[in-house]
Design an enzyme around this catalytic site. Structure first.
Site, PDB file in Angstrom:
ATOM      1  N   ASP A  19       0.750  -1.109   0.090  1.00  0.00           N
ATOM      2  CA  ASP A  19       0.014   0.115   0.004  1.00  0.00           C
ATOM      3  C   ASP A  19       0.685   1.382  -0.050  1.00  0.00           C
ATOM      4  O   ASP A  19       1.980   1.321   0.445  1.00  0.00           O
ATOM      5  CB  ASP A  19      -0.898   0.018   0.988  1.00  0.00           C
ATOM      6  CG  ASP A  19      -1.969   0.966   0.857  1.00  0.00           C
ATOM      7  OD1 ASP A  19      -2.268   1.427  -0.035  1.00  0.00           O
ATOM      8  OD2 ASP A  19      -2.884   0.838   1.921  1.00  0.00           O
ATOM      9  N   TRP A  24       2.962   7.982  -2.321  1.00  0.00           N
ATOM     10  CA  TRP A  24       4.396   7.975  -2.490  1.00  0.00           C
ATOM     11  C   TRP A  24       4.526   9.104  -3.661  1.00  0.00           C
ATOM     12  O   TRP A  24       5.488   9.907  -3.766  1.00  0.00           O
ATOM     13  CB  TRP A  24       4.973   6.661  -2.806  1.00  0.00           C
ATOM     14  CG  TRP A  24       6.604   6.735  -3.245  1.00  0.00           C
ATOM     15  CD1 TRP A  24       7.440   6.479  -2.177  1.00  0.00           C
ATOM     16  CD2 TRP A  24       7.207   6.922  -4.409  1.00  0.00           C
ATOM     17  NE1 TRP A  24       8.772   6.663  -2.830  1.00  0.00           N
ATOM     18  CE2 TRP A  24       8.521   6.917  -4.262  1.00  0.00           C
ATOM     19  CE3 TRP A  24       6.632   7.212  -5.654  1.00  0.00           C
ATOM     20  CZ2 TRP A  24       9.482   7.068  -5.106  1.00  0.00           C
ATOM     21  CZ3 TRP A  24       7.645   7.387  -6.795  1.00  0.00           C
ATOM     22  CH2 TRP A  24       8.921   7.259  -6.669  1.00  0.00           C
ATOM     23  N   HIS A  36       3.008   3.392  -8.764  1.00  0.00           N
ATOM     24  CA  HIS A  36       2.967   1.994  -9.257  1.00  0.00           C
ATOM     25  C   HIS A  36       4.353   1.293  -9.888  1.00  0.00           C
ATOM     26  O   HIS A  36       4.685   0.402  -9.777  1.00  0.00           O
ATOM     27  CB  HIS A  36       1.661   1.940 -10.282  1.00  0.00           C
ATOM     28  CG  HIS A  36       0.286   2.052  -9.334  1.00  0.00           C
ATOM     29  ND1 HIS A  36      -0.092   1.745  -8.372  1.00  0.00           N
ATOM     30  CD2 HIS A  36      -0.746   2.891  -9.896  1.00  0.00           C
ATOM     31  CE1 HIS A  36      -1.058   2.053  -7.689  1.00  0.00           C
ATOM     32  NE2 HIS A  36      -1.683   2.787  -8.751  1.00  0.00           N
ATOM     33  N   TRP A  68     -11.325  -2.405  -9.237  1.00  0.00           N
ATOM     34  CA  TRP A  68     -12.085  -2.251 -10.429  1.00  0.00           C
ATOM     35  C   TRP A  68     -12.687  -0.824 -10.307  1.00  0.00           C
ATOM     36  O   TRP A  68     -13.059   0.069 -11.334  1.00  0.00           O
ATOM     37  CB  TRP A  68     -13.349  -3.052 -10.873  1.00  0.00           C
ATOM     38  CG  TRP A  68     -12.572  -4.486 -10.951  1.00  0.00           C
ATOM     39  CD1 TRP A  68     -12.637  -5.627 -10.421  1.00  0.00           C
ATOM     40  CD2 TRP A  68     -11.746  -4.746 -12.370  1.00  0.00           C
ATOM     41  NE1 TRP A  68     -11.874  -6.603 -10.609  1.00  0.00           N
ATOM     42  CE2 TRP A  68     -11.430  -6.127 -11.704  1.00  0.00           C
ATOM     43  CE3 TRP A  68     -11.478  -4.297 -13.578  1.00  0.00           C
ATOM     44  CZ2 TRP A  68     -10.784  -6.882 -12.942  1.00  0.00           C
ATOM     45  CZ3 TRP A  68     -10.560  -4.844 -14.117  1.00  0.00           C
ATOM     46  CH2 TRP A  68     -10.322  -6.251 -14.036  1.00  0.00           C
ATOM     47  N   LEU A 130      11.176 -20.540  -4.525  1.00  0.00           N
ATOM     48  CA  LEU A 130       9.909 -19.606  -3.741  1.00  0.00           C
ATOM     49  C   LEU A 130       8.801 -19.602  -4.410  1.00  0.00           C
ATOM     50  O   LEU A 130       8.561 -19.759  -5.900  1.00  0.00           O
ATOM     51  CB  LEU A 130      10.670 -18.046  -3.897  1.00  0.00           C
ATOM     52  CG  LEU A 130       9.507 -17.151  -3.325  1.00  0.00           C
ATOM     53  CD1 LEU A 130       9.049 -17.058  -2.038  1.00  0.00           C
ATOM     54  CD2 LEU A 130       9.654 -15.715  -3.925  1.00  0.00           C
TER      55      LEU A 130
HETATM   56  C1  FPP Z   1      -1.650   0.223  -3.565  1.00  0.00           C
HETATM   57  O1  FPP Z   1      -1.315   1.669  -3.598  1.00  0.00           O
HETATM   58  C2  FPP Z   1      -1.158  -0.568  -4.364  1.00  0.00           C
HETATM   59  C3  FPP Z   1      -2.046  -1.152  -5.531  1.00  0.00           C
HETATM   60  C4  FPP Z   1      -3.357  -1.005  -5.162  1.00  0.00           C
HETATM   61  C5  FPP Z   1      -1.408  -2.006  -6.434  1.00  0.00           C
HETATM   62  C6  FPP Z   1      -0.152  -2.688  -6.239  1.00  0.00           C
HETATM   63  C7  FPP Z   1       0.462  -2.911  -7.465  1.00  0.00           C
HETATM   64  C8  FPP Z   1       1.555  -3.019  -8.082  1.00  0.00           C
HETATM   65  C9  FPP Z   1       2.894  -2.752  -6.645  1.00  0.00           C
HETATM   66  C10 FPP Z   1       2.121  -2.848  -9.165  1.00  0.00           C
HETATM   67  C11 FPP Z   1       1.697  -4.118  -9.967  1.00  0.00           C
HETATM   68  C12 FPP Z   1       2.086  -5.428  -9.476  1.00  0.00           C
HETATM   69  C13 FPP Z   1       2.770  -6.208  -9.706  1.00  0.00           C
HETATM   70  C14 FPP Z   1       2.827  -7.661  -9.188  1.00  0.00           C
HETATM   71  C15 FPP Z   1       3.513  -6.249 -11.183  1.00  0.00           C
HETATM   72  P1  FPP Z   1      -2.217   2.705  -3.857  1.00  0.00           P
HETATM   73  O2  FPP Z   1      -2.409   3.205  -5.116  1.00  0.00           O
HETATM   74  O3  FPP Z   1      -3.623   2.137  -3.020  1.00  0.00           O
HETATM   75  O4  FPP Z   1      -1.452   3.768  -2.777  1.00  0.00           O
HETATM   76  P2  FPP Z   1      -2.208   4.921  -1.862  1.00  0.00           P
HETATM   77  O5  FPP Z   1      -3.362   4.502  -0.753  1.00  0.00           O
HETATM   78  O6  FPP Z   1      -1.291   5.782  -1.343  1.00  0.00           O
HETATM   79  O7  FPP Z   1      -3.267   5.741  -3.187  1.00  0.00           O
END
Ligand code: FPP
Length: 233
Positions: A19, A24, A36, A68, A130
């Site tokens: 998260d 960030w 991301h 979604w 792993l």
């Molecule tokens: C949370 O940050 C993160 C996600 C919803 C997506 C996680 C995805 C990745 C790290 C990239 C794709 C994954 C792989 C395995 C290639 P947020 O956007 O909810 O952060 P915020 O709460 O600060 O808005």
């Protein structure tokens, strides 16, 4: 920092709620997609670290059934990142004997993503390193309902915990010993609810793009200080 004890009380399965990518990026006045993108770098570093530490199972929450609701543009950039990760970055992991498993219902994903994932699942199916679980279109309640429907259809009378566990996406794997969530949020957000019944929870204020191998080690060291009693004394 005391070192990790690899012999005693070493976690077999670590689950992570990644998260803070958006925040960030926002702190740096950048669009969310940059967060991301950096988040994928962290995914790669953490998979490498887990491989080196010889962790058996690593579960990463990449896309929830609730995600979604995000703007189409953000979803599409997450898909692009995922595709590159599966197509290109996974080659290195395959060489290191990483085995992929997807937790979640892939049928809602674009055909090309499904195709590339199937490809990697096939390619890595005999790997014995792993076990990397990536949760995509995953929701724990949905996963449990799916299991309960099968139990009902099969008219299984002898309900048991193992009968349910065997119908989850994580069937056959040990339950997570440790659940980590980054970014200071303290929720489990519908992730592995059944499987984390006795997991130790670890929260860090670090945003996912800033999380690194040392942070993973710090979480393991903290875990090893805890006494798991599983309800006993
Ligand atoms: C949370 O940050 C993160 C996600 C919803 C997506 C996680 C995805 C990745 C790290 C990239 C794709 C994954 C792989 C395995 C290639 P947020 O956007 O909810 O952060 P915020 O709460 O600060 O808005």
């Amino acid at each position: 920092m005391s070192p990790i004890d690899f012999k005693n009380n070493f976690p077999r399965h670590i689950a992570i709620i990644m998260d803070g990518n958006g925040r960030w990026a926002k702190r740096r006045f950048l669009p969310r997609v940059f967060g991301h993108r950096q988040g994928v770098q962290t995914v790669k570093n953490i998979v490498r670290a887990a491989h080196k530490l010889k962790i058996e199972v690593l579960s990463l929450y990449a896309f929830s059934t609730e995600n979604w609701k995000r703007p189409a543009e953000e979803i599409s950039s997450l898909f692009d990142l995922l595709l590159t990760f599966i197509k290109k970055d996974f080659e290195e992991f395959n060489e290191n004997k990483v085995k992929l498993r997807i937790l979640g219902d892939l049928s809602k994903f674009p055909q090309n993503i499904q195709f590339e994932i199937e490809n990697v699942l096939e390619k890595t199916k005999n790997n014995d390193g792993l076990q990397l679980n990536i949760a995509l279109n995953y929701g724990s309640r949905e996963e449990l309902l799916r299991a309960f429907r099968v139990l009902k259809e099969k008219n299984i009378e002898a309900l048991s915990e193992s009968a349910v566990s065997d119908l989850l996406y994580t069937a056959g794997q040990p339950d997570p010993d440790l659940l980590i969530r980054t970014s200071g949020e303290m929720r489990v957000s519908n992730f592995l609810l059944w499987q984390t019944a006795y997991s130790e929870l670890y929260f860090t204020d670090k945003m996912w793009p800033d999380f690194d191998g040392q942070d993973l080690e710090a979480a393991i060291i903290e875990y090893q200080k805890r006494q798991r009693r599983f309800g006993g004394l």
